[in-house]
Design a protein around this motif. Structure first.
Motif, mmCIF file in Angstrom:
data_model
loop_
_atom_site.group_PDB
_atom_site.id
_atom_site.type_symbol
_atom_site.label_atom_id
_atom_site.label_comp_id
_atom_site.label_asym_id
_atom_site.label_seq_id
_atom_site.Cartn_x
_atom_site.Cartn_y
_atom_site.Cartn_z
ATOM 1 N N PHE A 103 6.427 51.235 58.805
ATOM 2 C CA PHE A 103 7.071 51.216 60.115
ATOM 3 C C PHE A 103 6.505 50.007 60.855
ATOM 4 N N VAL A 104 7.376 49.111 61.284
ATOM 5 C CA VAL A 104 6.935 47.846 61.881
ATOM 6 C C VAL A 104 7.179 47.879 63.386
ATOM 7 N N LEU A 105 6.106 47.715 64.148
ATOM 8 C CA LEU A 105 6.164 47.788 65.603
ATOM 9 C C LEU A 105 5.873 46.391 66.154
ATOM 10 N N VAL A 106 6.895 45.754 66.715
ATOM 11 C CA VAL A 106 6.791 44.362 67.144
ATOM 12 C C VAL A 106 6.475 44.288 68.644
ATOM 13 N N ILE A 107 5.305 43.730 68.951
ATOM 14 C CA ILE A 107 4.879 43.527 70.335
ATOM 15 C C ILE A 107 5.056 42.065 70.737
ATOM 16 N N SER A 108 4.894 41.152 69.781
ATOM 17 C CA SER A 108 4.916 39.714 70.067
ATOM 18 C C SER A 108 6.195 39.305 70.780
ATOM 19 N N ASN A 109 5.997 38.575 71.867
ATOM 20 C CA ASN A 109 7.149 38.122 72.648
ATOM 21 C C ASN A 109 7.715 36.813 72.123
ATOM 22 N N PRO A 110 9.002 36.550 72.374
ATOM 23 C CA PRO A 110 9.948 37.410 73.078
ATOM 24 C C PRO A 110 10.537 38.491 72.153
ATOM 25 N N VAL A 111 10.246 39.750 72.465
ATOM 26 C CA VAL A 111 10.659 40.878 71.618
ATOM 27 C C VAL A 111 12.162 40.862 71.339
ATOM 28 N N ASN A 112 12.950 40.460 72.341
ATOM 29 C CA ASN A 112 14.413 40.432 72.161
ATOM 30 C C ASN A 112 14.815 39.545 70.981
ATOM 31 N N SER A 113 13.979 38.537 70.668
ATOM 32 C CA SER A 113 14.253 37.625 69.551
ATOM 33 C C SER A 113 13.375 37.885 68.344
ATOM 34 N N THR A 114 12.129 38.331 68.556
ATOM 35 C CA THR A 114 11.221 38.505 67.412
ATOM 36 C C THR A 114 11.609 39.696 66.539
ATOM 37 N N VAL A 115 12.195 40.735 67.137
ATOM 38 C CA VAL A 115 12.657 41.870 66.313
ATOM 39 C C VAL A 115 13.784 41.418 65.374
ATOM 40 N N PRO A 116 14.799 40.693 65.866
ATOM 41 C CA PRO A 116 15.789 40.151 64.925
ATOM 42 C C PRO A 116 15.183 39.226 63.871
ATOM 43 N N ILE A 117 14.137 38.473 64.231
ATOM 44 C CA ILE A 117 13.478 37.615 63.242
ATOM 45 C C ILE A 117 12.901 38.464 62.108
ATOM 46 N N VAL A 118 12.189 39.532 62.460
ATOM 47 C CA VAL A 118 11.624 40.428 61.441
ATOM 48 C C VAL A 118 12.743 41.010 60.574
ATOM 49 N N ALA A 119 13.821 41.457 61.221
ATOM 50 C CA ALA A 119 14.938 42.057 60.482
ATOM 51 C C ALA A 119 15.564 41.062 59.508
ATOM 52 N N GLU A 120 15.776 39.831 59.961
ATOM 53 C CA GLU A 120 16.408 38.824 59.102
ATOM 54 C C GLU A 120 15.524 38.476 57.907
ATOM 55 N N VAL A 121 14.210 38.436 58.120
ATOM 56 C CA VAL A 121 13.291 38.190 56.993
ATOM 57 C C VAL A 121 13.388 39.334 55.990
ATOM 58 N N PHE A 122 13.380 40.565 56.494
ATOM 59 C CA PHE A 122 13.494 41.723 55.604
ATOM 60 C C PHE A 122 14.823 41.701 54.842
ATOM 61 N N ARG A 132 13.198 51.604 60.621
ATOM 62 C CA ARG A 132 11.743 51.416 60.550
ATOM 63 C C ARG A 132 11.236 50.177 61.286
ATOM 64 N N VAL A 133 12.107 49.497 62.000
ATOM 65 C CA VAL A 133 11.687 48.309 62.755
ATOM 66 C C VAL A 133 11.920 48.555 64.244
ATOM 67 N N PHE A 134 10.860 48.415 65.037
ATOM 68 C CA PHE A 134 10.908 48.741 66.462
ATOM 69 C C PHE A 134 10.393 47.582 67.310
ATOM 70 N N GLY A 135 11.070 47.321 68.406
ATOM 71 C CA GLY A 135 10.517 46.456 69.430
ATOM 72 C C GLY A 135 9.800 47.336 70.438
ATOM 73 N N VAL A 136 8.535 47.018 70.706
ATOM 74 C CA VAL A 136 7.731 47.861 71.603
ATOM 75 C C VAL A 136 8.002 47.456 73.051
ATOM 76 N N THR A 137 8.745 48.291 73.754
ATOM 77 C CA THR A 137 9.082 48.055 75.167
ATOM 78 C C THR A 137 8.308 49.011 76.070
ATOM 79 N N THR A 138 7.316 49.656 75.517
ATOM 80 C CA THR A 138 6.595 50.727 76.219
ATOM 81 C C THR A 138 5.897 50.237 77.488
#
Length: 334
Positions: A103-122, A132-138
């Motif tokens: 389960f991948v929890l992405v905190i690194s900003n900008p989350v709006n773009s880094t989550v798609p980056i992780v998804a595209e790599v996968f 299983r891929v989450f942007g942490v907006t908590t």
């Protein structure tokens, strides 16, 4: 047994909080400097997690990620999106190769773009699971809870105040649904005050940067928020039911819920932060926005174009990087 991995040195306070979580039995740390020392320091804390720290040499990233259940990514440089994109791409590549089911929890900003980056790599590695891929907006949620409790004049309420925050995780894309707050704002709360509260939630990071005279950003509150969300994911994965938290996810993670949310938005977006029910597989259900005010509807309308642009930035970054890599591999060798 739960192995959590923190990728990035600014994650030291986050690593401390995860070490203190009794559900974590193994903690892996990875960064370009100091990680073995941080791990040694943390390893003296009397909690169940065995801690190991790795550096890049000798396949350190793969060693840190081996057997990972939850990977939290706070890596990067505050407010340097271009630099962070490359860092996230490299880390996501390591996860896709070594721990594709984590389960991948992405905190690194900008989350709006880094989550798609992780998804595209996968996707490149054929291992993308949108559940299983989450942007942490908590942090937006934590800020909303804190600021509302301040207005109510009782900070002891802050742990109980629940304000859904939807959209994304930067500026105008952050939309707090204050009308759905578990603890309503005072009756007759002036519109100007409401607008100021929304703005403070949206731009709370600027408040911290200014207070630190530009020498830092929201690392401690972010660590707290990241640890809170990681704890919820771990509890859900271990079978606890009914855990709901706002998080920025690919709407394909729940086709039915994603379609209902898209209908509410009136526009298709691949990613959106919504109230998500967590389960053993990650995203169990994406909940709709529900009843919102006209003002909140206007905020969402303003967020959508920015979100669409941010998502495209992340997707295009990987497309361009892939093209550049392909061109390089085609170059004649001398």
């Amino acid at each position: 047994m739960v192995k959590a991995v923190v990728l990035g040195g600014i994650g030291q306070p986050l690593a401390l909080l995860l070490k203190a979580n009794p559900l974590v039995t193994e903690l892996g740390l990875y960064d370009i400097v100091n990680t073995p020392g941080v791990a040694a320091d943390l390893s003296h804390i009397a909690t169940p997690a065995k801690v190991e720290g790795y550096l890049p040499p000798d396949d350190g990233l793969a060693k840190a990620l081996k057997g990972a259940d939850v990977v939290v990514i706070p890596a990067g440089v505050p407010r340097k999106p271009g630099i962070n994109a490359g860092i996230i791409k490299d880390l996501a590549t390591g996860i896709a190769k070594t721990a594709p089911n984590a389960f991948v929890l992405v905190i690194s900003n900008p989350v709006n773009s880094t989550v798609p980056i992780v998804a595209e790599v996968f996707k490149k590695f054929g291992t993308f699971n949108p559940k299983r891929v989450f942007g942490v907006t908590t942090l937006d949620v934590v800020r909303a809870s804190t600021f509302v409790s301040e207005i109510l004049g009782d900070l002891s309420l802050s742990k109980d105040v629940v304000v859904p925050v939807v959209g994304g995780h930067s500026g105008v894309t952050i939309v707090p649904l204050l009308s759905q707050s578990s603890h309503p704002l005072p009756s007759g709360f002036a519109k100007d005050n409401l607008d100021a509260l929304v703005n403070r939630i949206q731009f709370g990071g600027d408040e911290v940067v200014k207070a630190k005279s530009g020498a830092g950003s929201a690392t401690l509150s972010m660590a707290y928020a990241g640890a809170e969300f990681a704890a919820k994911v771990i509890r859900a994965v271990k079978g606890e039911k009914g855990i709901i938290a706002p998080t920025y996810v690919n709407l394909a993670a729940d086709a039915q819920g994603g379609a209902a949310l898209t209908k509410e938005l009136g526009q298709e977006l691949a990613y959106f932060s919504a109230n998500v029910e967590l389960g053993t597989e990650g995203v169990a259900k994406i909940n709709p926005l529900g009843t919102i005010t006209d003002a909140e509807s206007a905020l969402i309308k303003a967020a959508i174009p920015e979100l669409a642009k941010n998502i495209d930035t992340g997707v295009n970054f990987i497309a361009e990087a892939t093209k550049a890599e392909a061109a390089k591999s085609d170059e004649p060798r001398l």
